[in-house]
Design a protein around this motif. Structure first.
Motif, PDB file in Angstrom:
ATOM      1  N   PRO A   1       7.258   4.918  -6.937  1.00  0.00           N
ATOM      2  CA  PRO A   1       6.661   3.824  -7.714  1.00  0.00           C
ATOM      3  C   PRO A   1       6.178   2.649  -6.857  1.00  0.00           C
ATOM      4  O   PRO A   1       5.643   1.678  -7.385  1.00  0.00           O
ATOM      5  N   GLU A   2       6.408   2.721  -5.525  1.00  0.00           N
ATOM      6  CA  GLU A   2       6.025   1.598  -4.651  1.00  0.00           C
ATOM      7  C   GLU A   2       4.524   1.344  -4.698  1.00  0.00           C
ATOM      8  O   GLU A   2       4.077   0.195  -4.586  1.00  0.00           O
ATOM      9  N   ARG A   3       3.742   2.423  -4.895  1.00  0.00           N
ATOM     10  CA  ARG A   3       2.292   2.278  -4.907  1.00  0.00           C
ATOM     11  C   ARG A   3       1.835   1.327  -6.007  1.00  0.00           C
ATOM     12  O   ARG A   3       1.133   0.336  -5.754  1.00  0.00           O
ATOM     13  N   THR A   4       2.218   1.612  -7.245  1.00  0.00           N
ATOM     14  CA  THR A   4       1.769   0.796  -8.379  1.00  0.00           C
ATOM     15  C   THR A   4       2.295  -0.629  -8.283  1.00  0.00           C
ATOM     16  O   THR A   4       1.560  -1.603  -8.530  1.00  0.00           O
TER      17      THR A   4
ATOM     18  N   LEU B   1       1.203  -6.354  -7.189  1.00  0.00           N
ATOM     19  CA  LEU B   1       1.640  -7.576  -6.520  1.00  0.00           C
ATOM     20  C   LEU B   1       0.584  -8.079  -5.542  1.00  0.00           C
ATOM     21  O   LEU B   1       0.433  -9.300  -5.370  1.00  0.00           O
ATOM     22  N   LEU B   2      -0.167  -7.186  -4.923  1.00  0.00           N
ATOM     23  CA  LEU B   2      -1.226  -7.618  -4.019  1.00  0.00           C
ATOM     24  C   LEU B   2      -2.337  -8.350  -4.773  1.00  0.00           C
ATOM     25  O   LEU B   2      -2.944  -9.282  -4.240  1.00  0.00           O
TER      26      LEU B   2
ATOM     27  N   GLN C   1       6.243 -13.661  -3.042  1.00  0.00           N
ATOM     28  CA  GLN C   1       5.511 -12.401  -3.172  1.00  0.00           C
ATOM     29  C   GLN C   1       5.549 -11.594  -1.868  1.00  0.00           C
ATOM     30  O   GLN C   1       5.642 -10.365  -1.892  1.00  0.00           O
ATOM     31  N   GLN C   2       5.481 -12.280  -0.753  1.00  0.00           N
ATOM     32  CA  GLN C   2       5.564 -11.592   0.538  1.00  0.00           C
ATOM     33  C   GLN C   2       6.892 -10.872   0.712  1.00  0.00           C
ATOM     34  O   GLN C   2       6.933  -9.729   1.203  1.00  0.00           O
ATOM     35  N   ARG C   3       7.976 -11.519   0.315  1.00  0.00           N
ATOM     36  CA  ARG C   3       9.292 -10.888   0.444  1.00  0.00           C
ATOM     37  C   ARG C   3       9.393  -9.628  -0.413  1.00  0.00           C
ATOM     38  O   ARG C   3       9.946  -8.605   0.027  1.00  0.00           O
ATOM     39  N   ILE C   4       8.845  -9.695  -1.630  1.00  0.00           N
ATOM     40  CA  ILE C   4       8.892  -8.518  -2.501  1.00  0.00           C
ATOM     41  C   ILE C   4       8.026  -7.401  -1.931  1.00  0.00           C
ATOM     42  O   ILE C   4       8.423  -6.222  -1.918  1.00  0.00           O
TER      43      ILE C   4
END
Length: 266
Positions: free
Chosen positions: A97-100, A105-106, A136-139
């Protein structure tokens, strides 16, 4: 920093007041001395010529500093937009699920970057936007770590992590560039020297009894040059701003469906 906090119109009025005030003071002093100025005309002529030349050098130096910083800020926006665009493309090659989650988030991260470029550097609004961007960068980094853990031998997560790191660095460079302004000491020297040079020029012209209009026009031109210098150093205010168009274009491209399908396996 003192001048940067002023409104553009207030700054223009302040500069005009100082330069025109110095010019008028020089004209009044020259008229008062005109009756007994025979012995001073030649020395004043030499002095005003030297001061005018020196003032031109200092104004050109300050303008070159402001232009250099302005061009650097524009380049930083392009660099960050390119880094985000590449990161977004490479995120499409991640496993679910990292893709979606990363793609979503990007998109939000790009919108936050646009806000950073449209707020006053160092102001409360930009501080909030930078704090949100760091969250957002940390996530995003956490998601990248998860993708790398799931497929440590795959090249896609490694390439994505590399580009994400460049994206984070690009924003840091842009944020610091927005606050990298012409030193206040340089601006103060420009204003003081310009005022003194105009006052001596007006005094010399007044002792000769002619050229008053030319001196006033010279004062207005100096005010215009100083205003341009200050305006170039105010990236989000005034007539000359650093555009966020590259970031807006990247954000617009993200509204389309991803170009690559999700990979079916590591």
């Amino acid at each position: 920093m003192v001048f940067f906090g002023l409104n553009g119109w207030v700054l223009a009025v302040l500069l005009a007041g100082v330069m025109l005030g110095a010019t008028v003071a020089g004209l009044l002093a020259g008229r008062a001395m005109s009756a007994r100025s025979e012995g001073f005309r030649e020395p004043f002529g030499v002095l005003q010529a030297a001061l005018i030349g020196f003032m031109g050098l200092v104004l050109a130096f300050g303008l070159s500093l402001a232009v250099g910083r302005y061009e650097s800020r524009r380049a930083h926006v392009v660099d960050e937009a390119n880094a985000i665009g590449t990161t977004y493309l490479r995120a499409q090659t991640l496993m679910e699920p990292e893709r979606t989650e990363s793609l979503r988030l990007l998109r939000a991260y790009t919108e936050t970057s646009i806000v950073i470029g449209e707020t006053v550097p160092g102001g409360p609004a930009q501080d909030r936007a930078v704090a949100e961007s760091e969250r957002q960068q940390r996530i995003l980094w956490s998601l990248a770590g998860r993708a790398l853990d799931r497929a440590p031998e795959a090249s896609a997560p490694r390439l994505y992590v590399e580009t994400l790191n460049e994206t984070i660095d690009a924003q840091s460079t842009r944020v610091y560039g927005l606050t990298n302004r012409v030193p206040t000491a340089v601006l103060v020297v420009e204003i003081v020297l310009a005022a003194v040079a105009l006052a001596v020029l007006a005094l010399h012209v007044a002792t000769l009894g002619r050229g008053v209009l030319a001196v006033l026009l010279a004062a207005l031109l100096v005010v215009l040059l100083l205003q341009v210098t200050f305006d170039l150093d105010r990236p989000t205010r005034g007539l000359i701003e650093v555009p966020t168009t590259p970031l807006v274009d990247v954000a617009s491209s993200m509204s389309a469906p991803p170009a690559a399908e999700a990979p079916s396996g590591p």
